[in-house]
Design a protein around this motif. Structure first.
Motif, PDB file in Angstrom:
ATOM      1  N   LYS A 322       0.838  -1.196   0.000  1.00 24.79           N
ATOM      2  CA  LYS A 322       0.000   0.000   0.000  1.00 24.79           C
ATOM      3  C   LYS A 322       0.875   1.248   0.000  1.00 24.79           C
ATOM      4  N   PRO A 323       0.290   2.394  -0.356  1.00 26.06           N
ATOM      5  CA  PRO A 323       1.096   3.616  -0.461  1.00 26.06           C
ATOM      6  C   PRO A 323       1.797   3.966   0.852  1.00 26.06           C
ATOM      7  N   VAL A 324       2.975   4.553   0.716  1.00 22.53           N
ATOM      8  CA  VAL A 324       3.744   5.018   1.873  1.00 22.53           C
ATOM      9  C   VAL A 324       4.064   6.494   1.679  1.00 22.53           C
ATOM     10  N   GLU A 325       4.133   7.218   2.785  1.00 21.98           N
ATOM     11  CA  GLU A 325       4.494   8.626   2.705  1.00 21.98           C
ATOM     12  C   GLU A 325       5.978   8.799   2.416  1.00 21.98           C
ATOM     13  N   VAL A 326       6.353   9.960   1.912  1.00 27.47           N
ATOM     14  CA  VAL A 326       7.767  10.287   1.770  1.00 27.47           C
ATOM     15  C   VAL A 326       8.267  10.752   3.133  1.00 27.47           C
ATOM     16  N   ASP A 383      20.028  -6.106 -14.317  1.00 28.56           N
ATOM     17  CA  ASP A 383      18.627  -6.399 -14.575  1.00 28.56           C
ATOM     18  C   ASP A 383      18.264  -7.737 -13.950  1.00 28.56           C
ATOM     19  N   LEU A 384      17.671  -7.653 -12.758  1.00 24.38           N
ATOM     20  CA  LEU A 384      17.348  -8.873 -12.017  1.00 24.38           C
ATOM     21  C   LEU A 384      16.010  -9.477 -12.437  1.00 24.38           C
ATOM     22  N   GLY A 385      15.303  -8.778 -13.330  1.00 25.16           N
ATOM     23  CA  GLY A 385      14.039  -9.320 -13.819  1.00 25.16           C
ATOM     24  C   GLY A 385      12.932  -9.287 -12.787  1.00 25.16           C
ATOM     25  N   LEU A 386      13.042  -8.442 -11.769  1.00 21.12           N
ATOM     26  CA  LEU A 386      12.010  -8.346 -10.742  1.00 21.12           C
ATOM     27  C   LEU A 386      11.178  -7.085 -10.947  1.00 21.12           C
ATOM     28  N   ASN A 387       9.895  -7.190 -10.714  1.00 23.46           N
ATOM     29  CA  ASN A 387       9.003  -6.061 -10.905  1.00 23.46           C
ATOM     30  C   ASN A 387       8.599  -5.509  -9.544  1.00 23.46           C
ATOM     31  N   VAL A 388       9.352  -4.518  -9.073  1.00 23.46           N
ATOM     32  CA  VAL A 388       9.071  -3.913  -7.775  1.00 23.46           C
ATOM     33  C   VAL A 388       8.902  -2.416  -7.969  1.00 23.46           C
ATOM     34  N   THR A 389       7.897  -1.838  -7.377  1.00 24.85           N
ATOM     35  CA  THR A 389       7.654  -0.409  -7.538  1.00 24.85           C
ATOM     36  C   THR A 389       8.401   0.378  -6.476  1.00 24.85           C
ATOM     37  N   THR A 390       8.298   1.715  -6.564  1.00 23.96           N
ATOM     38  CA  THR A 390       8.951   2.578  -5.581  1.00 23.96           C
ATOM     39  C   THR A 390       8.084   2.766  -4.339  1.00 23.96           C
ATOM     40  N   GLN A 391       7.060   1.948  -4.191  1.00 22.69           N
ATOM     41  CA  GLN A 391       6.191   1.977  -3.012  1.00 22.69           C
ATOM     42  C   GLN A 391       6.837   1.087  -1.953  1.00 22.69           C
ATOM     43  N   ALA A 392       7.661   1.697  -1.105  1.00 23.80           N
ATOM     44  CA  ALA A 392       8.484   0.869  -0.231  1.00 23.80           C
ATOM     45  C   ALA A 392       9.023   1.666   0.947  1.00 23.80           C
ATOM     46  N   LYS A 455       3.998  -4.823   4.472  1.00 25.01           N
ATOM     47  CA  LYS A 455       4.776  -5.828   3.748  1.00 25.01           C
ATOM     48  C   LYS A 455       3.805  -6.813   3.096  1.00 25.01           C
ATOM     49  N   TYR A 456       4.251  -7.435   2.039  1.00 24.60           N
ATOM     50  CA  TYR A 456       3.408  -8.375   1.320  1.00 24.60           C
ATOM     51  C   TYR A 456       3.240  -9.667   2.122  1.00 24.60           C
TER      52      TYR A 456
END
Length: 560
Positions: A322-326, A383-392, A455-456
């Motif tokens: 879910k979204p996280v604040e800066v 390029d690790l081939g992983l799809n991770v967004t900057t939501q972290a 966390k997932y």
């Protein structure tokens, strides 16, 4: 080099550089005494000459200007020249732009194979750090903190991610909860920040608002090459001035006021440049100086450059569903062992800036003739081939102390080049034990119920440690074994939290009044004098030290 950076790597890199930021203010042009060094006369005279307008130097200069004439020589530019950089969301840009000679950050790579940076800007590290403000432990001198806090420090706004981080720390046993406080207290607390409610950074340069504008001059882009000494007869050497170079390559001389026996040269250039400049000026291990052709040798001072320490850092990156604040560092866990736990969230970094950083790394490695094969291989396999967004979010640990110590040596006689620095990370087994305890605590935080919504499902703290292993976070070898070993993990994945210190330590190079042993009219007042890094973040103590010593010097001046 055509380099693709995977989304995962961009996120990890953000975690890596969470302790740096840019600076801006509406004070551009505010200080009439800020001048470019090209405008300096060939010869000038001042009561105090301060080398370095950083975290300690700005506080010191503002204080001394109340009752004396002061010259500050800052090798970098002004943090007020780039208003766009004040946005907290742009914090990584300043650090990554290391290939620009006018940038506020200068890359160096320790002999341990760890990437690091030096500040090159008025305000020093307060222009580049994560903004966290916390006082030191009780054994450090406590004075003048309020003078700093009134001008720079704010209470942060704690939102969702940081609240979950607090809950996780408490559930992991980092108790009690101490709420908002500047004090260094065991447990979990909210500290201060030098970012205001609008996300703009305030820095040590703002302390110059306290200065008397009629008695202070600050020259920017002024690179000091040598401290000058008188050595008549058998008397002790005495500092009487400095030679500095402006951006056009022209040399200038600044000398202490001749008729004032109380005048002093003060090194506040930081833990890298202060011991380096002492050596370049002929003060240091005589045999080492002779090898580099330093002449004359003013004083054989074998402890200059010794006792270098750097607090190891280890980040754990946590993708969020879910979204996280800066947020930068706002909360810290201070357990009953020597490791601190901090965190931040929601930050991003562009691919182009990442390319710029690693191109700068490769250029520096080639210049130093450092074996770069290992990092070249890693860069080609990003390029690790992983799809991770900057939501972290990211949770890091800082090993306190440390007990492990290294040294600094000249690489050449150019003051603008980096010297050779060795920190000997984890040479002392107690540091390694504290790293293991800190990482174990982070795993417990990530696996806590309080943190679970960020966390997932099915992800655990132990598994997230593996994300770092494949990335070029340093130049140290990887030791892959069939059994996961936290001690080996600590050694392989060592990074810096940028709190390096030592090289001019109290009792070894300077006395308790920060006067250089064996030399008159010369002091060192900055983090190079520390035996350990104070508190969870040293900036509060370094600014306080500048103010405290400025007041003490003025009292001595009045009593002379």
């Amino acid at each position: 080099m055509d380099l693709y950076i995977s989304p995962l790597f961009r996120l990890i890199l953000v975690a890596t550089f969470i302790f740096h930021d840019s600076c801006s203010s509406d004070k551009a042009g505010y200080y009439s005494f800020l001048k470019d060094a090209t405008s300096a006369p060939t010869l000038s005279h001042f009561d105090y000459i301060i080398i370095g307008g950083g975290t300690a130097g700005s506080a010191l200069a503002a204080t001394l200007s109340q009752n004396a004439t002061v010259l500050v020589l800052e090798r970098g530019g002004s943090p007020y020249d780039n208003p766009a950089a004040t946005d907290i969301g742009n914090f990584a840009n300043t650090l990554i732009n290391i290939t620009d000679l006018n940038s506020w950050s200068q890359l160096f790579i320790s002999e341990d194979g760890v990437f690091n940076t030096r500040a090159r800007v008025l305000g020093g590290g307060t222009v580049l750090n994560a903004g966290f403000y916390s006082r030191a432990e009780d054994e450090f001198v406590e004075a003048a903190y309020e003078w700093v806090e009134k001008k720079l420090v704010f209470e942060p706004q704690i939102k969702g991610w940081q609240t979950a981080f607090i809950d996780g720390l408490l559930e992991a046993g980092v108790t009690p909860y101490n709420g908002f406080t500047y004090e260094h207290i065991y447990g979990t607390k909210v500290g201060g920040t030098i970012f205001d409610r609008d996300g703009h950074r305030h820095t040590a340069a703002d302390l110059l608002e306290y200065a008397n504008p009629n008695t202070i001059v600050v020259y920017l882009h002024a690179s000091v090459h040598k401290i000058l000494f008188t050595t008549k007869g058998n008397s002790r050497p005495k500092a009487y001035g400095v030679i500095f170079q402006d951006a056009n390559g022209v040399f200038h001389t600044a000398e202490l006021t001749v008729q004032d026996a109380r005048s002093e040269v003060i090194l506040s250039a930081g833990a890298i440049a202060s011991p380096q400049l002492l050596m370049l000026s002929g003060v240091g291990p005589a045999a080492h100086l002779a090898v580099h052709g330093v002449n004359p040798i003013i004083l054989d001072h074998p402890m200059v450059g010794q006792g270098m320490g750097d607090n190891p850092m280890h980040p754990v990156f946590i993708p969020s569903p879910k979204p996280v604040e800066v947020s930068l560092v706002q909360v810290v866990g201070i357990p009953n062992f020597a490791s601190y736990i901090e965190g931040g969230s929601g930050l991003s970094l562009s691919i182009s800036l990442t390319r710029t950083f690693f191109n700068g790394v490769l250029d520096l490695l080639n210049k130093l003739k450092f074996p770069s094969q290992s990092i070249s291989k890693l860069l080609k396999s990003l390029d690790l081939g992983l799809n991770v967004t900057t939501q972290a979010g990211v949770i890091i640990q800082k090993v306190s102390g440390p007990l492990s110590r290294g040294h600094l040596e000249l690489r050449n006689t150019n003051p603008d080049d980096n010297p050779s620095v060795t920190f000997n990370y984890y040479q002392d087994p107690e540091d390694l034990n504290n790293c293991v305890k800190g990482l174990s605590a982070i795993i417990n935080v990530i696996d806590s119920k309080g943190y679970s919504s960020y966390k997932y499902p099915g992800v655990n703290g132990r598994g997230l440690l593996n994300l770092i292993l494949a990335l070029p976070i340093n130049l140290r070898p990887r030791h892959i074994t069939s059994t996961f070993d936290l001690k080996q993990y600590c050694m392989d994945t060592t990074m810096t939290i940028y709190h390096y210190h030592g090289g001019c330590q109290v009792g070894k190079v300077v006395d308790n009044d920060y006067k250089v042993l064996g030399i008159d009219a010369l002091r060192v007042i900055d983090a190079s004098t520390f035996l350990k890094s104070p508190g969870t973040n040293p900036q509060a103590t370094i600014m306080m030290l500048g103010r405290y010593m400025g007041q003490k010097i003025l009292r001595e001046r009045e009593a002379f």
